[in-house]
Write an enzyme that holds these catalytic residues in place. Structure first.
Site, short mmCIF file in Angstrom:
data_model
loop_
_atom_site.label_atom_id
_atom_site.label_comp_id
_atom_site.label_asym_id
_atom_site.label_seq_id
_atom_site.Cartn_x
_atom_site.Cartn_y
_atom_site.Cartn_z
N TRP A 18 0.87 -1.18 0.00
CA TRP A 18 0.00 0.00 0.00
C TRP A 18 0.90 1.23 0.00
CZ3 TRP A 18 -5.18 0.43 -0.49
CH2 TRP A 18 -5.93 -0.73 -0.34
N ALA A 65 0.31 -3.41 6.01
CA ALA A 65 1.03 -3.33 7.28
C ALA A 65 0.73 -4.51 8.19
CB ALA A 65 0.69 -2.02 7.99
N GLU A 69 0.36 -7.52 7.62
CA GLU A 69 1.09 -8.74 7.25
C GLU A 69 2.58 -8.69 7.62
OE1 GLU A 69 -2.63 -8.47 5.40
OE2 GLU A 69 -0.99 -7.09 4.94
N PHE A 128 3.40 2.67 5.26
CA PHE A 128 2.85 4.02 5.38
C PHE A 128 1.36 3.83 5.65
CE2 PHE A 128 1.68 8.09 2.95
CZ PHE A 128 2.01 8.93 4.01
N VAL A 129 0.98 4.04 6.91
CA VAL A 129 -0.39 3.78 7.34
C VAL A 129 -1.13 5.11 7.45
CG1 VAL A 129 -1.83 2.73 9.13
CG2 VAL A 129 0.44 1.77 8.63
N VAL A 130 -2.11 5.30 6.59
CA VAL A 130 -2.84 6.57 6.57
C VAL A 130 -4.29 6.36 6.97
CG1 VAL A 130 -1.32 7.52 4.80
CG2 VAL A 130 -3.47 6.45 4.13
N ARG A 161 -9.50 3.53 12.32
CA ARG A 161 -8.46 4.41 12.85
C ARG A 161 -7.07 3.89 12.51
NH1 ARG A 161 -9.81 8.92 12.96
NH2 ARG A 161 -8.07 9.37 14.30
N SER A 209 11.41 -0.83 13.18
CA SER A 209 10.17 -0.38 12.55
C SER A 209 10.37 0.93 11.79
CB SER A 209 9.09 -0.17 13.60
OG SER A 209 7.94 0.42 13.01
#
Length: 168
Positions: free
Chosen positions: A31, A65, A67, A89-91, A97, A122
């Site tokens: 992603w 993320a 996985e 990159f978690v948006v 949330r 991380s």
């Protein structure tokens, strides 16, 4: 630098790490690949610089993320890597949330390193405010390149500290 590209669901190759030539696995979510790939580029360049090109880097792609921790655990348990780095990159996509996702992934990565005794670093990052505009994307691409370099520095430092602790 020796770099092996792998896809999800492939088996880990086991090898005996050579002194001074760390073997590192980099697990990246796909992603927002255009942003995440910049972290890998920064990591790879800095790791090569810090190890004189001797480090072995294995890249494993996973869908997202969530996985990353399982892939990190399998790599660490396989015995062929000295360290694992997870990157995503978690948006906030407006459905759930993003802080929960990032916190869950980072917590699981901490569990992996404590369970396997293999350092897990991380680069799973979540922005405070993100809009998919060119200005935000450009900023985060550069930011991820920097975070990749910093992750490589931390990785080399952690491996050196672990080696010193083993020698003591």
């Amino acid at each position: 630098m020796d770099r092996t590209q792998t896809q999800t669901q492939t088996q880990t190759q086991t090898h005996v790490p050579r002194p001074g030539a760390p073997s590192v696995a980099f697990v990246r979510a796909r992603w927002h690949a255009d942003v995440v790939d910049r972290c890998l580029e920064g990591f790879e360049q800095e790791l090569s610089r810090l190890t004189g090109g001797a480090a072995r880097l294995r890249v494993l792609d996973v869908p997202g993320a969530f996985e990353i921790p399982l892939a990190a655990r399998r790599l660490a348990q396989g015995g062929g890597v000295d360290a694992v780095v997870g990157c995503a990159f978690v948006v906030d996509g407006g459905i759930y949330r993003h802080e929960f996702v990032a916190q869950t992934v980072v917590g699981a990565l901490m569990d992996v390193q404590l369970q396997t005794d293999v350092p897990v670093l991380s680069a799973v990052l979540t922005p405070h405010n993100f809009q998919p505009t060119e200005a935000h994307l450009a900023f985060f691409r550069e930011h991820f390149a920097l975070k990749g370099r910093e992750a490589a520095q931390a990785c080399v430092q952690v491996l050196a500290a672990h080696e010193s602790a083993r020698a003591a």
